[in-house]
Motif scaffolding. Sequence first.
Motif, PDB file in Angstrom:
ATOM      1  N   TYR A 224       1.684   5.151  -5.300  1.00 51.91           N
ATOM      2  CA  TYR A 224       2.801   5.074  -6.445  1.00 51.91           C
ATOM      3  C   TYR A 224       2.780   3.823  -6.919  1.00 51.91           C
ATOM      4  N   TRP A 225       2.353   2.730  -6.619  1.00 53.65           N
ATOM      5  CA  TRP A 225       2.016   1.411  -7.270  1.00 53.65           C
ATOM      6  C   TRP A 225       0.838   1.792  -8.299  1.00 53.65           C
ATOM      7  N   GLY A 226      -0.510   2.128  -7.748  1.00 53.73           N
ATOM      8  CA  GLY A 226      -1.511   2.193  -8.641  1.00 53.73           C
ATOM      9  C   GLY A 226      -1.339   3.183  -9.719  1.00 53.73           C
ATOM     10  N   PHE A 227      -0.734   4.498  -9.547  1.00 57.88           N
ATOM     11  CA  PHE A 227      -0.186   5.359 -10.531  1.00 57.88           C
ATOM     12  C   PHE A 227       0.618   4.546 -11.645  1.00 57.88           C
ATOM     13  N   THR A 228       1.537   3.968 -11.084  1.00 56.52           N
ATOM     14  CA  THR A 228       2.626   3.313 -12.025  1.00 56.52           C
ATOM     15  C   THR A 228       1.955   2.329 -13.078  1.00 56.52           C
ATOM     16  N   SER A 229       0.772   1.591 -12.390  1.00 51.60           N
ATOM     17  CA  SER A 229       0.174   0.576 -13.231  1.00 51.60           C
ATOM     18  C   SER A 229      -0.615   1.479 -14.200  1.00 51.60           C
ATOM     19  N   TRP A 230      -1.180   2.359 -13.668  1.00 47.72           N
ATOM     20  CA  TRP A 230      -1.985   3.236 -14.783  1.00 47.72           C
ATOM     21  C   TRP A 230      -1.264   3.741 -15.936  1.00 47.72           C
ATOM     22  N   ILE A 231      -0.072   4.405 -15.566  1.00 45.49           N
ATOM     23  CA  ILE A 231       0.824   4.969 -16.432  1.00 45.49           C
ATOM     24  C   ILE A 231       1.335   3.840 -17.486  1.00 45.49           C
ATOM     25  N   ALA A 232       1.763   2.984 -16.921  1.00 48.57           N
ATOM     26  CA  ALA A 232       2.446   1.915 -17.632  1.00 48.57           C
ATOM     27  C   ALA A 232       1.324   1.090 -18.569  1.00 48.57           C
ATOM     28  N   TYR A 233       0.308   1.010 -18.271  1.00 47.51           N
ATOM     29  CA  TYR A 233      -0.439   0.453 -19.075  1.00 47.51           C
ATOM     30  C   TYR A 233      -0.977   1.152 -20.193  1.00 47.51           C
ATOM     31  N   TYR A 234      -1.090   2.749 -20.189  1.00 49.30           N
ATOM     32  CA  TYR A 234      -1.203   3.375 -21.186  1.00 49.30           C
ATOM     33  C   TYR A 234      -0.161   3.486 -22.279  1.00 49.30           C
ATOM     34  N   ILE A 235       1.221   3.761 -21.762  1.00 47.04           N
ATOM     35  CA  ILE A 235       2.336   3.959 -22.452  1.00 47.04           C
ATOM     36  C   ILE A 235       2.691   2.504 -23.226  1.00 47.04           C
TER      37      ILE A 235
END
Length: 363
Positions: A224-235
Amino acid sequence: MFKRHKSLSSDRKRELFFQRVSRSIMKNDIRNFHSLSQLVLSAGPLKATPAVKHSKTTHFEIEIIDAQTRKQICIVDKVTQTATIHDVKQKFHKICPKWCPSQVGLQLECGGPFLRDHITIQSVAASSIITLYFTDLGQQVSWTTVFLAEYTGPLLIYLLFYLRISYVYDRKESTRSIRHPVVHLACLFHCIHYIRYLLETLFVHKVSSGHTPLKNLIQGCAFYWGFTSWIAYYINHPQYTPPSFGNRQVTVSAINFLVCEAGNHFINVMLAHPNHTGNNACFPRPNYNPFTWLFLLVSCPNYTYEIGSWISFTVMTQTLPVGIFTLLMSIQMSLWAQKKHKIYVKKFNAYMHRKSAIIPFIL
């Protein structure tokens, strides 16, 4: 004549003699009966002799063997019929303090399923001597801790990227670029989603009182934390490009996202009702709330709404990381839904006619 008169007088004497004897006997009997009656009355009411109750409680002797080395660890004795596996773990912990009850896994045979804490000893006993195999489950954490850690992390991590902290993005580029409204909307929806998760974990869901290995907590947080970091970085990146169809695409997907979030919440509240939990649970039926009508088509509408939320979020933001996360979440929830659907079919066969697991008429 003289002789006859004499014989009559002698008969009369005999008769009088016997009358006197009988009267004396009757008087003695009356006296004896009266004495016996007085004795009984003075002794009080007669009481039945209390029956001696013999205890039928059976005690078991439990031999704990290491599942790997097949060596005996200890013997837990004086275990009653009503004792549970949890009670055995508590006694085992007193004998071997280095293993906490949450770390102890007990099996009837090597490689078999672990016995649940609520199972009674009597239900698994074939004789007065029981052999159980021990496995060290490692460091354990509660399920509530797991869920709170998994959901709190994404909430805070996304906000850090949304603030465009200096060591993630270039400060000059961040100040020059103007954010598209979908960026602010994505942050709001992401926060709503995980705040709902946290509140339902604390106040809605009937979280199991059991424990899970620490490695599961680490794996869940990493996902969850890893994907959130990836998603938030792009958006939240200064060079983020808005959706291809503009505000129309954002508006439609945003409305669908809110509908799915509301449906997910109402389904979770419905599933938490006492009628739908425990061994005597009944299959949930739709009520006046239109969000519950999905129970007519699928057996796990909460997963259906969850996938709908992430698909809407993917369309609204139009980013690859969100799409990959949605795909993986959909696969995992489909597996969970199919597993639950099989259980429902066995338990509530009358209510599962033509129902799908998660996607109506398809899956």
